[in-house]
Motif scaffolding. Structure first.
Motif, mmCIF file in Angstrom:
data_model
loop_
_atom_site.group_PDB
_atom_site.id
_atom_site.type_symbol
_atom_site.label_atom_id
_atom_site.label_comp_id
_atom_site.label_asym_id
_atom_site.label_seq_id
_atom_site.Cartn_x
_atom_site.Cartn_y
_atom_site.Cartn_z
ATOM 1 N N MET A 65 0.549 -0.915 0.158
ATOM 2 C CA MET A 65 0.171 -0.012 0.194
ATOM 3 C C MET A 65 0.778 1.434 0.159
ATOM 4 N N LEU A 66 2.066 1.032 0.771
ATOM 5 C CA LEU A 66 2.830 2.187 1.092
ATOM 6 C C LEU A 66 3.345 2.944 -0.625
ATOM 7 N N PHE A 67 4.191 1.297 -1.153
ATOM 8 C CA PHE A 67 4.402 1.698 -2.862
ATOM 9 C C PHE A 67 3.249 1.921 -3.514
ATOM 10 N N THR A 68 2.672 1.812 -3.401
ATOM 11 C CA THR A 68 1.012 2.181 -3.886
ATOM 12 C C THR A 68 0.997 3.676 -4.270
ATOM 13 N N GLU A 69 1.360 4.354 -2.877
ATOM 14 C CA GLU A 69 0.815 5.846 -2.489
ATOM 15 C C GLU A 69 2.114 6.569 -3.676
ATOM 16 N N LEU A 70 3.414 5.771 -4.206
ATOM 17 C CA LEU A 70 4.103 6.371 -4.247
ATOM 18 C C LEU A 70 4.534 6.136 -5.951
ATOM 19 N N GLU A 71 3.698 5.127 -6.400
ATOM 20 C CA GLU A 71 3.283 4.533 -7.709
ATOM 21 C C GLU A 71 2.680 3.770 -8.243
ATOM 22 N N PRO A 72 1.795 3.103 -8.423
ATOM 23 C CA PRO A 72 0.844 2.038 -9.033
ATOM 24 C C PRO A 72 1.535 1.395 -9.519
ATOM 25 N N SER A 73 2.338 1.866 -10.451
ATOM 26 C CA SER A 73 1.745 0.858 -12.108
ATOM 27 C C SER A 73 2.476 -0.203 -12.484
ATOM 28 N N THR A 74 4.157 0.459 -11.814
ATOM 29 C CA THR A 74 5.115 -0.594 -11.273
ATOM 30 C C THR A 74 4.931 -2.097 -10.817
ATOM 31 N N LEU A 75 4.166 -1.693 -9.930
ATOM 32 C CA LEU A 75 3.649 -2.974 -9.022
ATOM 33 C C LEU A 75 3.013 -3.814 -9.760
ATOM 34 N N CYS A 76 2.721 -3.599 -10.428
ATOM 35 C CA CYS A 76 2.052 -4.865 -12.068
ATOM 36 C C CYS A 76 3.139 -5.751 -11.695
ATOM 37 N N PRO A 77 4.442 -5.958 -12.487
ATOM 38 C CA PRO A 77 5.030 -7.164 -12.234
ATOM 39 C C PRO A 77 5.232 -7.520 -10.861
ATOM 40 N N ILE A 78 5.161 -7.088 -9.772
ATOM 41 C CA ILE A 78 5.325 -6.824 -8.286
ATOM 42 C C ILE A 78 4.699 -7.971 -8.288
ATOM 43 N N SER A 79 3.101 -7.842 -8.091
ATOM 44 C CA SER A 79 2.462 -7.723 -7.597
ATOM 45 C C SER A 79 1.891 -9.577 -8.115
ATOM 46 N N MET A 80 2.310 -9.690 -10.016
ATOM 47 C CA MET A 80 2.128 -10.994 -10.378
ATOM 48 C C MET A 80 3.254 -11.940 -9.797
ATOM 49 N N THR A 81 4.201 -11.391 -9.388
ATOM 50 C CA THR A 81 5.443 -11.745 -8.810
ATOM 51 C C THR A 81 4.731 -12.742 -7.692
ATOM 52 N N TYR A 82 4.203 -11.737 -7.037
ATOM 53 C CA TYR A 82 4.172 -12.978 -5.614
ATOM 54 C C TYR A 82 2.781 -13.525 -5.663
ATOM 55 N N ALA A 83 2.014 -12.983 -6.436
ATOM 56 C CA ALA A 83 0.901 -14.088 -6.619
ATOM 57 C C ALA A 83 1.595 -15.383 -7.057
ATOM 58 N N VAL A 84 1.681 -15.252 -8.560
ATOM 59 C CA VAL A 84 2.658 -16.699 -8.776
ATOM 60 C C VAL A 84 2.649 -18.077 -7.520
ATOM 61 N N THR A 85 3.411 -17.482 -6.752
ATOM 62 C CA THR A 85 3.945 -18.828 -5.587
ATOM 63 C C THR A 85 2.748 -20.601 -5.624
ATOM 64 N N PRO A 86 1.643 -19.681 -5.537
ATOM 65 C CA PRO A 86 0.788 -21.074 -5.060
ATOM 66 C C PRO A 86 0.417 -21.921 -6.086
ATOM 67 N N ALA A 87 -0.019 -21.093 -7.469
ATOM 68 C CA ALA A 87 -0.007 -21.453 -8.228
ATOM 69 C C ALA A 87 1.229 -22.141 -8.835
ATOM 70 N N LEU A 88 2.484 -21.996 -9.066
ATOM 71 C CA LEU A 88 3.458 -21.849 -9.638
ATOM 72 C C LEU A 88 3.626 -23.649 -8.089
ATOM 73 N N ARG A 89 3.048 -24.178 -7.641
ATOM 74 C CA ARG A 89 4.259 -25.222 -6.527
ATOM 75 C C ARG A 89 3.326 -26.364 -6.926
ATOM 76 N N SER A 90 2.911 -26.202 -7.677
ATOM 77 C CA SER A 90 1.863 -27.073 -8.590
ATOM 78 C C SER A 90 3.000 -27.830 -10.408
ATOM 79 N N ASN A 91 4.017 -27.097 -10.549
ATOM 80 C CA ASN A 91 4.725 -27.980 -10.716
ATOM 81 C C ASN A 91 5.648 -27.551 -10.058
ATOM 82 N N ALA A 92 6.564 -29.139 -9.432
ATOM 83 C CA ALA A 92 7.758 -28.637 -7.920
ATOM 84 C C ALA A 92 8.989 -28.764 -8.839
ATOM 85 N N ALA A 93 9.170 -29.348 -10.313
ATOM 86 C CA ALA A 93 10.104 -29.265 -10.422
ATOM 87 C C ALA A 93 10.817 -27.764 -11.295
#
Ligand SMILES: Cc1cc2nc3c(=O)[nH]c(=O)nc-3n(C[C@H](O)[C@H](O)[C@H](O)COP(=O)(O)OP(=O)(O)OC[C@H]3O[C@@H](n4cnc5c(N)ncnc54)[C@H](O)[C@@H]3O)c2cc1C
Length: 546
Positions: free
Chosen positions: A120-148
């Motif tokens: 949230m604090l970073f969004t106050e600074l600049e929100p659009s760079t957070l797009c890849p940041i958010s997607m990288t954070y979000a990917v972990t639960p799904a990516l675990r389904s390919n253990a290798a």
């Protein structure tokens, strides 16, 4: 010869601590995690409130990314060039771990909550760079389904080093990921995807496919890999698509063009085509939609967090400006009707912050049945309601600055940027209707109704209107079988939760006014319509950023 003296033009809001000045956020954190050590947030809040960082934010948006599809000899290169300020912002966000650390922290702590506040604090600074940041954070639960793949990529995805180079994953100091679902003929309806994946054998990363098709929106195409959806003989499946293949060759992801967007300028959003691109299966064949939705759940959280951050920033600027600008003999902030507007915005901002952080807290306790139910229920509710309120909020905050709010130039041009950004979180990752319909699904399939009642119970007795709403919700939820009423139900569940949470975390004048206006009808259809007798002084004082 001087024609006039410049006066009564407020300074821009700069060089202040975004966290220390945010009382609502600090109280929301204290409620969600009593005794939480917030020293790291104070450090980030100080750093991201500086003039130097705001200059980066402006430059990254003014100098939008450029696509270089081919080199001078006509060979495909599919590179997007960003301004150095974009990279400086990315390095800040990655360095703070907003993209990953919540997953590598020990279970049972408050890692997602802390990360949410930082986001949230970073969004106050600049929100659009957070797009890849958010997607990288979000990917972990799904990516675990390919253990290798997860075993090979998880360290790079968790690294605090930002590395923009386009080389093999194993040669990089840090990795980012994006997602590709939306196609021309279907975005919400991803089952309409036509991209085809043809089996191409098996290797250390599991079942391999050759993918041919397109994506109509694929943001941050310079990420190191993407989760995408494509049709296999078993149906829509989720695939891991790296930009550079394990042998070092560039995968066949052809960027057709970058979108010319309303806002979100610093972020590149692309149209791409895959021409026999190589990808690996994640999860089960034919189960791609639920698989990728594990990622979507986390990005939906970030939509709620991001909009809350933008609300807070636009409110802070409005408070700062109106305290300096004089009209009709006194500062704007001293004018009674302006005080009504500012206090109303302050209530909305605090309620949004609280709801979004409550949702983030749920992800810290996946082993707790109540928290799992809250995560399922609150994700569509918070994404729907907070993001819906965002554009209206930004317009009103902008208007507090008069004409200066509408211009792009200088420090206060932030308002125009925020206004252009606001609709995005409502549209992407499931627009409003899709969220409201998803709420119905959540209510049908889980113990969400019981979890909601449990969550609101401590607030009973705070306000008669809140009591009435809490009492009515179980019957309404029971009867909620038609989509036509889904938005109303999402709105009312959001309001009940916001009021209940504020009742436990905020002073009486905040929750009392919130209930009187939002629940008891002592309110109009626009901001600035709080009832006579509201303690606007206390609300405005609490919201001051400095
Ligand atoms: C800046 C930006 C970046 C993006 N980045 C990405 C990305 O990286 N990856 C990616 O995959 N996508 C991305 N998207 C796409 C985004 O997720 C979609 O635009 C969004 O999901 C909506 O899909 P759509 O555009 O196809 O609209 P549609 O699916 O056509 O929907 C249009 C409207 O109809 C409504 N609607 C749809 N179905 C129903 C229904 N059954 N009942 C009632 N109403 C309905 C929707 O709520 C919406 O309001 C991005 C979009 C933007 C604007």
């Amino acid at each position: 010869m001087a024609t006039h003296e410049v006066f009564n033009q407020p300074d821009a809001l700069m060089d202040y601590n975004l966290f220390e000045g945010n009382r609502g956020m600090r109280d929301a954190l204290a409620f969600n995690a009593p005794g939480l050590d917030t020293a790291s947030l104070s450090t980030l809040g100080g750093r991201w409130g500086t003039r130097a960082m705001q200059v980066h934010a402006r430059l990254a948006n003014v100098h939008a990314p450029q696509l270089h599809s081919h080199d001078r000899s006509g060979r495909r290169i599919d590179q997007v060039e960003f301004h150095p300020s974009y990279h400086a912002l990315m390095a800040q966000a990655v360095g703070a771990g907003l993209h990953a650390t919540a997953w590598s922290a020990p279970q049972g702590g408050h890692a997602h909550l802390l990360r949410a506040a930082g986001f949230m604090l970073f969004t106050e600074l600049e929100p659009s760079t957070l797009c890849p940041i958010s997607m990288t954070y979000a990917v972990t639960p799904a990516l675990r389904s390919n253990a290798a793949v997860y075993a090979d990529w998880s360290a790079g995805l968790a690294s605090l080093q930002y590395d923009a180079s386009a080389v093999r994953w194993s040669d990089k100091a840090g990795l980012t990921m994006g997602m590709g679902m939306t196609e021309k003929q279907g975005g919400s309806d991803v089952r309409a995807n036509t991209t085809q994946a043809v089996a191409d054998g098996q290797d250390a990363w599991g079942k391999r496919y050759l993918v041919t098709g397109h994506k109509w929106f694929m943001s941050a195409p310079m990420c190191d890999a993407f989760l995408i959806l494509a049709q296999t003989p078993a149906g829509v499946s989720c695939l891991f698509l790296p930009r550079v293949l394990p042998d070092g060759t560039v995968n066949a992801i052809h960027i057709q063009r970058l979108k010319d967007k309303l806002g979100n300028k610093a972020n590149a959003s692309s149209e791409v085509e895959f021409v026999d691109a190589t990808a690996w299966l994640v999860g089960d064949e034919g189960r791609g939609v639920p698989q990728i939705l594990e990622m979507g759940t986390m990005t939906r959280l970030d939509c709620a967090l991001g909009t809350s951050g933008l609300m807070r920033q636009s409110l802070a600027i409005a408070l700062h400006h109106t305290a300096q600008r004089q009209a009709f003999g006194k500062p704007l902030i001293a004018q009674p009707l302006m005080r009504n507007v500012l206090a109303d915005l302050a209530l909305e901002s605090e309620a949004a912050c609280m709801l979004a952080l409550r949702l983030a807290r749920a992800f810290d306790r996946p082993d707790d049945a109540h928290e799992r139910a809250m995560a399922r229920l609150l994700t569509p509710v918070a994404k729907f309601w907070i993001c819906k309120r965002g554009s209206h909020f930004a317009q009103e905050a902008m208007e507090c600055l008069g004409g200066n709010g509408y211009v792009e130039e200088g420090g206060e041009g932030v308002m125009a940027r925020i206004y252009r950004e606001m609709p995005l979180n409502s549209i992407w990752e499931g627009a409003g209707n899709i969220m409201a319909i998803d709420l119905l699904r959540a209510l049908r399939k889980s113990d969400a109704a019981a979890a909601l009642a449990h969550e609101c119970a401590p607030a009973r007795g705070t306000h008669a209107a809140l009591d009435r709403l809490i009492a009515a919700l179980p019957t309404r939820i029971e009867a909620a079988d038609s989509e036509i009423g889904a938005r109303r139900l999402a709105q009312d569940i959001a309001l009940a939760l916001q009021a209940s949470l504020l009742a436990q975390s905020a002073p009486g004048y905040v929750v009392g006014t919130f209930c009187a206006s939002r629940l008891a009808g002592d309110w109009g259809h626009v901001f600035g319509t709080l009832g006579a007798g509201t303690d606007v002084d206390a609300i405005i004082k609490r919201a001051q950023p400095t």
